[in-house]
Design a protein around this motif. Structure first.
Motif, mmCIF file in Angstrom:
data_model
loop_
_atom_site.group_PDB
_atom_site.id
_atom_site.type_symbol
_atom_site.label_atom_id
_atom_site.label_comp_id
_atom_site.label_asym_id
_atom_site.label_seq_id
_atom_site.Cartn_x
_atom_site.Cartn_y
_atom_site.Cartn_z
ATOM 1 N N VAL A 107 0.836 -1.209 0.000
ATOM 2 C CA VAL A 107 0.000 0.000 0.000
ATOM 3 C C VAL A 107 0.868 1.254 0.000
ATOM 4 O O VAL A 107 0.600 2.219 -0.737
ATOM 5 N N VAL A 108 1.912 1.260 0.830
ATOM 6 C CA VAL A 108 2.820 2.415 0.890
ATOM 7 C C VAL A 108 3.451 2.657 -0.482
ATOM 8 O O VAL A 108 3.571 3.804 -0.930
ATOM 9 N N GLN A 109 3.854 1.583 -1.160
ATOM 10 C CA GLN A 109 4.463 1.730 -2.479
ATOM 11 C C GLN A 109 3.446 2.206 -3.508
ATOM 12 O O GLN A 109 3.765 3.013 -4.393
ATOM 13 N N ALA A 110 2.203 1.737 -3.395
ATOM 14 C CA ALA A 110 1.156 2.113 -4.355
ATOM 15 C C ALA A 110 0.743 3.569 -4.216
ATOM 16 O O ALA A 110 0.184 4.151 -5.161
ATOM 17 N N GLU A 111 1.027 4.175 -3.060
ATOM 18 C CA GLU A 111 0.612 5.556 -2.823
ATOM 19 C C GLU A 111 1.153 6.503 -3.881
ATOM 20 O O GLU A 111 0.563 7.547 -4.158
ATOM 21 N N THR A 112 2.271 6.150 -4.486
ATOM 22 C CA THR A 112 2.879 7.033 -5.482
ATOM 23 C C THR A 112 1.946 7.323 -6.654
ATOM 24 O O THR A 112 2.109 8.325 -7.346
ATOM 25 N N ARG A 160 -0.828 5.005 -12.759
ATOM 26 C CA ARG A 160 -1.620 3.816 -13.021
ATOM 27 C C ARG A 160 -3.049 4.021 -12.517
ATOM 28 O O ARG A 160 -3.265 4.723 -11.530
ATOM 29 N N GLU A 161 -3.972 3.344 -13.161
ATOM 30 C CA GLU A 161 -5.382 3.521 -12.823
ATOM 31 C C GLU A 161 -5.943 2.392 -11.971
ATOM 32 O O GLU A 161 -6.729 2.625 -11.063
ATOM 33 N N GLU A 162 -5.556 1.154 -12.259
ATOM 34 C CA GLU A 162 -6.162 0.007 -11.565
ATOM 35 C C GLU A 162 -5.122 -0.855 -10.865
ATOM 36 O O GLU A 162 -5.169 -1.020 -9.651
ATOM 37 N N ASN A 163 -4.188 -1.390 -11.602
ATOM 38 C CA ASN A 163 -3.137 -2.221 -11.004
ATOM 39 C C ASN A 163 -2.026 -1.297 -10.534
ATOM 40 O O ASN A 163 -1.175 -0.873 -11.309
ATOM 41 N N LEU A 164 -2.006 -0.991 -9.232
ATOM 42 C CA LEU A 164 -1.119 0.042 -8.708
ATOM 43 C C LEU A 164 0.256 -0.482 -8.310
ATOM 44 O O LEU A 164 1.239 0.256 -8.372
ATOM 45 N N PHE A 165 0.317 -1.744 -7.893
ATOM 46 C CA PHE A 165 1.600 -2.257 -7.425
ATOM 47 C C PHE A 165 1.584 -3.774 -7.427
ATOM 48 O O PHE A 165 0.580 -4.399 -7.072
ATOM 49 N N ASP A 166 2.720 -4.374 -7.827
ATOM 50 C CA ASP A 166 2.910 -5.820 -7.757
ATOM 51 C C ASP A 166 4.297 -6.107 -7.207
ATOM 52 O O ASP A 166 5.256 -5.401 -7.533
ATOM 53 N N ARG A 167 4.388 -7.159 -6.390
ATOM 54 C CA ARG A 167 5.696 -7.592 -5.898
ATOM 55 C C ARG A 167 5.704 -9.111 -5.769
ATOM 56 O O ARG A 167 4.754 -9.710 -5.237
ATOM 57 N N CYS A 168 6.764 -9.727 -6.262
ATOM 58 C CA CYS A 168 6.978 -11.163 -6.091
ATOM 59 C C CYS A 168 8.287 -11.367 -5.328
ATOM 60 O O CYS A 168 9.284 -10.708 -5.633
ATOM 61 N N LYS A 169 8.251 -12.270 -4.354
ATOM 62 C CA LYS A 169 9.454 -12.663 -3.637
ATOM 63 C C LYS A 169 9.548 -14.185 -3.655
ATOM 64 O O LYS A 169 8.521 -14.875 -3.639
ATOM 65 N N SER A 170 10.771 -14.696 -3.661
ATOM 66 C CA SER A 170 10.948 -16.142 -3.583
ATOM 67 C C SER A 170 12.203 -16.474 -2.801
ATOM 68 O O SER A 170 13.146 -15.667 -2.724
ATOM 69 N N GLN A 171 12.205 -17.658 -2.207
ATOM 70 C CA GLN A 171 13.336 -18.179 -1.459
ATOM 71 C C GLN A 171 13.491 -19.653 -1.805
ATOM 72 O O GLN A 171 12.502 -20.394 -1.846
#
Length: 276
Positions: A107-112, A160-171
């Motif tokens: 959410v913090v990242q999407a605020e931009t 961006r209008e709809e998809n505001l932020f995506d993040r993938c992490k893997s280990q």
């Protein structure tokens, strides 16, 4: 080579309509699958609904959903950590609680892309507010006098209008042909890409460490990779995140690198717990 455990996260922040967002983090490892979801108001980031989905495995692929009413009215933003911890008190599993934290970070990242809804007249004022608030918090914001690309220029507008932020992490944790343990981590999101690799001896002490920052707002961020040398010789299980952050430069390091390496610590601890 023996593969021991794999973990995967996906966080997304989507705009539902003029008034609401949905932030969710899905998680899978070798033993479980989970989904943490929050619906919140665009202008205030106040949570209006939150739930945790526990998804089954072979023979029971269904979902058990737990609504978390105590999260209603809590702000999903920086500075709300204590309130969120209290609201999540009923969720006993540390890994399940952490998924909501991942969603808040999203959410913090999407605020931009929501600066107008958040009360800023234009992108320049929002960018200045971020610089004032985050100064000293990471390599980028500790070296604003050196950067060649502002956050606003890096993001670009319109937003961006709809998809505001995506993040993938893997280990991925495995034992190599020499008998050493190797933990590879990766993080890629809408703004960053970071990769790490740790090699450990049989006593779980780090004998080699490296990282790459492949996508960053400015070249100054890549200097954070040099801090990885400080974890060589470290006994990994049980290290606190604060201590790890200090070794990786704290305010002169990369917060995404710190988070990624701490995920590696928890990955090792999870494996050791499961194999004991």
């Amino acid at each position: 080579m023996d593969f021991l455990i794999q973990r995967f996260w996906h966080t997304s922040v989507l705009r539902d309509d003029e008034h609401y967002l949905t932030a969710k983090t899905s998680y899978m490892d070798s033993l479980m699958e989970r989904l943490a979801v929050m619906r919140l108001e665009v202008s205030t980031f106040m949570i209006s609904e939150a739930w945790l989905g526990r998804l089954g495995g072979p023979g029971d692929m269904g979902e058990k959903r737990e609504y978390i009413d105590s999260m209603k009215g809590v702000k999903a933003y920086l500075g709300s950590g204590s309130q969120l911890r209290r609201a999540l008190h009923g969720i006993k599993d540390e890994h399940e609680r952490s998924l909501f934290n991942d969603s808040v970070i999203g959410v913090v990242q999407a605020e931009t892309f929501l600066y107008r809804e958040r009360g800023y007249d234009n992108a320049a004022k929002y960018n200045q507010a971020w610089e004032d608030f985050y100064v000293g918090s990471c390599r980028y914001y500790s070296n604003l006098h050196r950067i060649s690309t502002s956050w606003g220029d890096y993001i670009g507008f319109p937003g961006r209008e709809e998809n505001l932020f995506d993040r993938c992490k893997s280990q991925q944790l495995y034992r190599d042909d020499e008998g050493s343990y190797v933990i590879n981590g990766s993080l890629i999101d809408s703004f960053h890409q970071v990769n790490t690799s740790l090699k450990l001896d049989n006593g779980m002490k780090v004998i080699a460490a490296r990282s790459e920052l492949l996508k960053v707002p400015d070249e100054v961020c890549r200097e954070s990779a040099d801090q990885m040398a400080n974890v060589t010789g470290l006994l990994l299980p049980g290290i606190a995140k604060k201590e790890l952050a200090g070794l990786l430069g704290a305010g002169q390091g990369c917060v995404h690198l710190i988070d990624l390496l701490y995920d590696s610590v928890k990955t090792l601890e999870l494996y050791l717990k499961q194999s004991s």
